[in-house]
Motif scaffolding. Structure first.
Motif, PDB file in Angstrom:
ATOM      1  N   LEU A 117      26.145  -6.454  39.248  1.00 20.32           N
ATOM      2  CA  LEU A 117      26.124  -5.562  40.260  1.00 20.32           C
ATOM      3  C   LEU A 117      27.099  -5.890  41.310  1.00 20.32           C
ATOM      4  CD1 LEU A 117      22.317  -4.777  40.464  1.00 20.32           C
ATOM      5  CD2 LEU A 117      23.825  -3.418  39.247  1.00 20.32           C
ATOM      6  N   ALA A 118      27.527  -4.978  42.167  1.00 23.51           N
ATOM      7  CA  ALA A 118      28.261  -5.215  43.377  1.00 23.51           C
ATOM      8  C   ALA A 118      28.092  -6.434  44.151  1.00 23.51           C
ATOM      9  CB  ALA A 118      28.537  -3.931  44.053  1.00 23.51           C
ATOM     10  N   ASP A 119      26.691  -6.674  44.278  1.00 27.52           N
ATOM     11  CA  ASP A 119      26.348  -7.985  45.014  1.00 27.52           C
ATOM     12  C   ASP A 119      26.225  -9.328  44.323  1.00 27.52           C
ATOM     13  OD1 ASP A 119      23.927  -7.346  43.618  1.00 27.52           O
ATOM     14  OD2 ASP A 119      22.848  -6.982  45.025  1.00 27.52           O
ATOM     15  N   GLY A 120      26.777  -8.968  42.832  1.00 34.04           N
ATOM     16  CA  GLY A 120      26.686 -10.223  42.025  1.00 34.04           C
ATOM     17  C   GLY A 120      25.586 -10.583  41.197  1.00 34.04           C
ATOM     18  N   ARG A 121      24.398  -9.746  41.535  1.00 34.95           N
ATOM     19  CA  ARG A 121      23.149  -9.921  40.519  1.00 34.95           C
ATOM     20  C   ARG A 121      23.250  -9.696  39.219  1.00 34.95           C
ATOM     21  NH1 ARG A 121      18.701  -6.676  42.922  1.00 34.95           N
ATOM     22  NH2 ARG A 121      20.513  -5.503  43.637  1.00 34.95           N
ATOM     23  N   ASN A 122      22.816 -10.174  38.204  1.00 37.52           N
ATOM     24  CA  ASN A 122      22.780  -9.930  36.973  1.00 37.52           C
ATOM     25  C   ASN A 122      21.929  -8.748  36.410  1.00 37.52           C
ATOM     26  OD1 ASN A 122      22.123  -9.993  33.999  1.00 37.52           O
ATOM     27  ND2 ASN A 122      23.671 -11.727  33.977  1.00 37.52           N
ATOM     28  N   LEU A 123      22.017  -7.615  36.106  1.00 38.51           N
ATOM     29  CA  LEU A 123      21.278  -6.612  35.965  1.00 38.51           C
ATOM     30  C   LEU A 123      20.399  -6.738  34.792  1.00 38.51           C
ATOM     31  CD1 LEU A 123      19.913  -3.741  36.891  1.00 38.51           C
ATOM     32  CD2 LEU A 123      21.767  -2.675  35.689  1.00 38.51           C
ATOM     33  N   ASN A 124      21.022  -7.460  33.721  1.00 38.83           N
ATOM     34  CA  ASN A 124      20.118  -7.768  32.463  1.00 38.83           C
ATOM     35  C   ASN A 124      19.128  -8.490  32.736  1.00 38.83           C
ATOM     36  OD1 ASN A 124      23.105  -7.372  31.955  1.00 38.83           O
ATOM     37  ND2 ASN A 124      22.831  -7.835  29.728  1.00 38.83           N
ATOM     38  N   LYS A 125      19.241  -9.692  33.619  1.00 40.36           N
ATOM     39  CA  LYS A 125      18.236 -10.664  34.081  1.00 40.36           C
ATOM     40  C   LYS A 125      17.376  -9.947  34.891  1.00 40.36           C
ATOM     41  CE  LYS A 125      21.026 -14.781  33.153  1.00 40.36           C
ATOM     42  NZ  LYS A 125      21.631 -16.037  34.073  1.00 40.36           N
ATOM     43  N   LEU A 126      17.633  -9.110  35.719  1.00 38.80           N
ATOM     44  CA  LEU A 126      16.758  -8.471  36.732  1.00 38.80           C
ATOM     45  C   LEU A 126      15.629  -7.518  36.022  1.00 38.80           C
ATOM     46  CD1 LEU A 126      19.285  -6.965  39.413  1.00 38.80           C
ATOM     47  CD2 LEU A 126      17.259  -9.002  39.939  1.00 38.80           C
ATOM     48  N   LEU A 127      16.215  -7.110  34.776  1.00 41.74           N
ATOM     49  CA  LEU A 127      15.228  -6.212  34.001  1.00 41.74           C
ATOM     50  C   LEU A 127      14.234  -7.190  33.477  1.00 41.74           C
ATOM     51  CD1 LEU A 127      17.821  -4.067  32.483  1.00 41.74           C
ATOM     52  CD2 LEU A 127      15.758  -2.948  33.539  1.00 41.74           C
ATOM     53  N   VAL A 128      14.517  -8.182  32.853  1.00 43.73           N
ATOM     54  CA  VAL A 128      13.468  -9.222  32.300  1.00 43.73           C
ATOM     55  C   VAL A 128      12.677  -9.553  33.319  1.00 43.73           C
ATOM     56  CG1 VAL A 128      13.037 -11.347  31.042  1.00 43.73           C
ATOM     57  CG2 VAL A 128      15.134  -9.679  30.373  1.00 43.73           C
ATOM     58  N   GLU A 129      13.266  -9.993  34.560  1.00 43.32           N
ATOM     59  CA  GLU A 129      12.436 -10.588  35.613  1.00 43.32           C
ATOM     60  C   GLU A 129      11.472  -9.717  36.105  1.00 43.32           C
ATOM     61  OE1 GLU A 129      13.621 -12.437  40.040  1.00 43.32           O
ATOM     62  OE2 GLU A 129      15.359 -12.015  38.496  1.00 43.32           O
ATOM     63  N   ASN A 130      11.712  -8.589  36.074  1.00 41.58           N
ATOM     64  CA  ASN A 130      10.905  -7.350  36.523  1.00 41.58           C
ATOM     65  C   ASN A 130       9.970  -6.785  35.242  1.00 41.58           C
ATOM     66  OD1 ASN A 130      11.281  -6.785  39.604  1.00 41.58           O
ATOM     67  ND2 ASN A 130      13.474  -7.120  38.710  1.00 41.58           N
ATOM     68  N   GLY A 131      10.014  -7.483  34.343  1.00 41.62           N
ATOM     69  CA  GLY A 131       9.022  -7.032  33.107  1.00 41.62           C
ATOM     70  C   GLY A 131       9.339  -5.579  32.541  1.00 41.62           C
ATOM     71  N   LEU A 132      10.455  -5.347  32.680  1.00 41.01           N
ATOM     72  CA  LEU A 132      11.120  -3.992  31.950  1.00 41.01           C
ATOM     73  C   LEU A 132      11.737  -4.266  30.639  1.00 41.01           C
ATOM     74  CD1 LEU A 132      11.906  -2.348  35.479  1.00 41.01           C
ATOM     75  CD2 LEU A 132       9.882  -1.966  34.147  1.00 41.01           C
ATOM     76  N   ALA A 133      11.924  -5.570  30.215  1.00 40.67           N
ATOM     77  CA  ALA A 133      12.633  -5.766  28.874  1.00 40.67           C
ATOM     78  C   ALA A 133      12.319  -7.040  28.566  1.00 40.67           C
ATOM     79  CB  ALA A 133      14.176  -5.859  29.317  1.00 40.67           C
ATOM     80  N   TRP A 134      12.331  -7.223  26.947  1.00 44.46           N
ATOM     81  CA  TRP A 134      12.061  -8.285  26.483  1.00 44.46           C
ATOM     82  C   TRP A 134      13.522  -9.083  26.283  1.00 44.46           C
ATOM     83  CZ3 TRP A 134       8.939  -4.433  25.530  1.00 44.46           C
ATOM     84  CH2 TRP A 134       7.576  -4.550  25.077  1.00 44.46           C
ATOM     85  N   HIS A 135      13.358 -10.285  26.150  1.00 44.36           N
ATOM     86  CA  HIS A 135      14.488 -11.225  25.889  1.00 44.36           C
ATOM     87  C   HIS A 135      14.479 -11.096  24.256  1.00 44.36           C
ATOM     88  CE1 HIS A 135      16.055 -15.538  24.811  1.00 44.36           C
ATOM     89  NE2 HIS A 135      16.862 -14.710  25.033  1.00 44.36           N
ATOM     90  N   PHE A 136      15.515 -10.535  23.692  1.00 45.26           N
ATOM     91  CA  PHE A 136      15.978 -10.126  22.477  1.00 45.26           C
ATOM     92  C   PHE A 136      16.230 -11.294  21.565  1.00 45.26           C
ATOM     93  CE2 PHE A 136      17.925  -6.169  20.038  1.00 45.26           C
ATOM     94  CZ  PHE A 136      16.750  -6.375  19.003  1.00 45.26           C
ATOM     95  N   LYS A 137      15.301 -12.282  21.422  1.00 45.33           N
ATOM     96  CA  LYS A 137      15.635 -13.491  20.747  1.00 45.33           C
ATOM     97  C   LYS A 137      16.451 -13.580  19.290  1.00 45.33           C
ATOM     98  CE  LYS A 137      11.696 -15.553  23.039  1.00 45.33           C
ATOM     99  NZ  LYS A 137      10.832 -14.238  23.573  1.00 45.33           N
ATOM    100  N   LYS A 138      16.448 -12.299  18.769  1.00 46.25           N
ATOM    101  CA  LYS A 138      16.865 -12.069  17.400  1.00 46.25           C
ATOM    102  C   LYS A 138      18.569 -12.336  17.626  1.00 46.25           C
ATOM    103  CE  LYS A 138      17.375  -8.941  13.496  1.00 46.25           C
ATOM    104  NZ  LYS A 138      17.065  -7.985  12.978  1.00 46.25           N
ATOM    105  N   TYR A 139      18.899 -11.870  18.887  1.00 45.52           N
ATOM    106  CA  TYR A 139      20.228 -11.929  19.052  1.00 45.52           C
ATOM    107  C   TYR A 139      20.822 -12.688  19.962  1.00 45.52           C
ATOM    108  CZ  TYR A 139      20.340  -7.771  16.058  1.00 45.52           C
ATOM    109  OH  TYR A 139      20.171  -6.886  14.890  1.00 45.52           O
ATOM    110  N   SER A 140      19.932 -13.437  20.867  1.00 46.88           N
ATOM    111  CA  SER A 140      20.171 -14.439  21.944  1.00 46.88           C
ATOM    112  C   SER A 140      19.500 -15.430  21.948  1.00 46.88           C
ATOM    113  CB  SER A 140      20.147 -13.544  23.248  1.00 46.88           C
ATOM    114  OG  SER A 140      20.120 -14.287  24.300  1.00 46.88           O
TER     115      SER A 140
END
Length: 178
Positions: free
Chosen positions: A121-144
């Motif tokens: 994001l413009a403020d430097g935060r990583n949106l991918n990590k924000l989604l996981v941190e807020n419980g709105l996404a799984w870590h996709f271990k199959k590909y990461s």
């Protein structure tokens, strides 16, 4: 490695600029000074305007007046018809729709021709990590194998945030098989 004698050939202002810009690093060992040309110098990345949010982990940016579909790297968000799917999409929209973002990627595309990327994001935060941190996404271990995402997921699970507040959340890759 740049030979130490080169420092006598380079104007001091150019040498200082390169050191301060992390293009050349300077190290001293036993009184000898070595200057090393950095291979992984960081350059400013282009920004892209987000013009469409498809779901929690897919969106569209404008690149050279052409739409480019992007898929978040390292994560998998709930599907639209799955619990927290709409919330994940809304979260992404609130964070980046109509705004400029930076994409960190390796020019890899998935089978649906979506660019796989991390989103800053413009403020430097990583949106991918924000989604996981807020419980709105799984870590996709199959590909990461990125341990930072695994840690963020563990923390969200422990705090019962977002989808982790559900009794038995179903991973999107299993939901899609239904």
């Amino acid at each position: 490695m740049i030979h130490p004698s080169i420092k006598h050939r380079l104007p001091i202002s150019l040498l200082l600029f390169c050191i301060l810009s992390n293009i050349i690093s300077c190290t001293e060992t036993n009184g000898a000074t070595a200057y090393t040309l950095e291979k992984n110098t960081t350059h400013s990345s282009p920004t892209y305007k987000v013009v469409k949010i498809k779901d929690g982990d897919t969106f569209v940016v404008l690149k050279d007046n052409t739409e480019l579909t992007v898929r978040f790297e390292h994560i998998d968000c709930p599907e639209k018809n799955q619990p927290f799917g709409t919330k994940a999409k809304q979260f992404v929209s609130d964070q980046c729709f109509g705004k400029n973002i930076t994409l960190q990627h390796h020019n890899k595309f998935d089978r649906n021709k979506r660019l796989i990327a991390e989103v800053l994001l413009a403020d430097g935060r990583n949106l991918n990590k924000l989604l996981v941190e807020n419980g709105l996404a799984w870590h996709f271990k199959k590909y990461s194998g990125d341990t930072a995402y695994a840690q963020l997921e563990r923390m969200a699970r422990n705090k019962k945030l977002g989808l982790w507040s559900e009794k038995d959340p179903v991973a999107p890759w299993l939901w899609r098989k239904k």
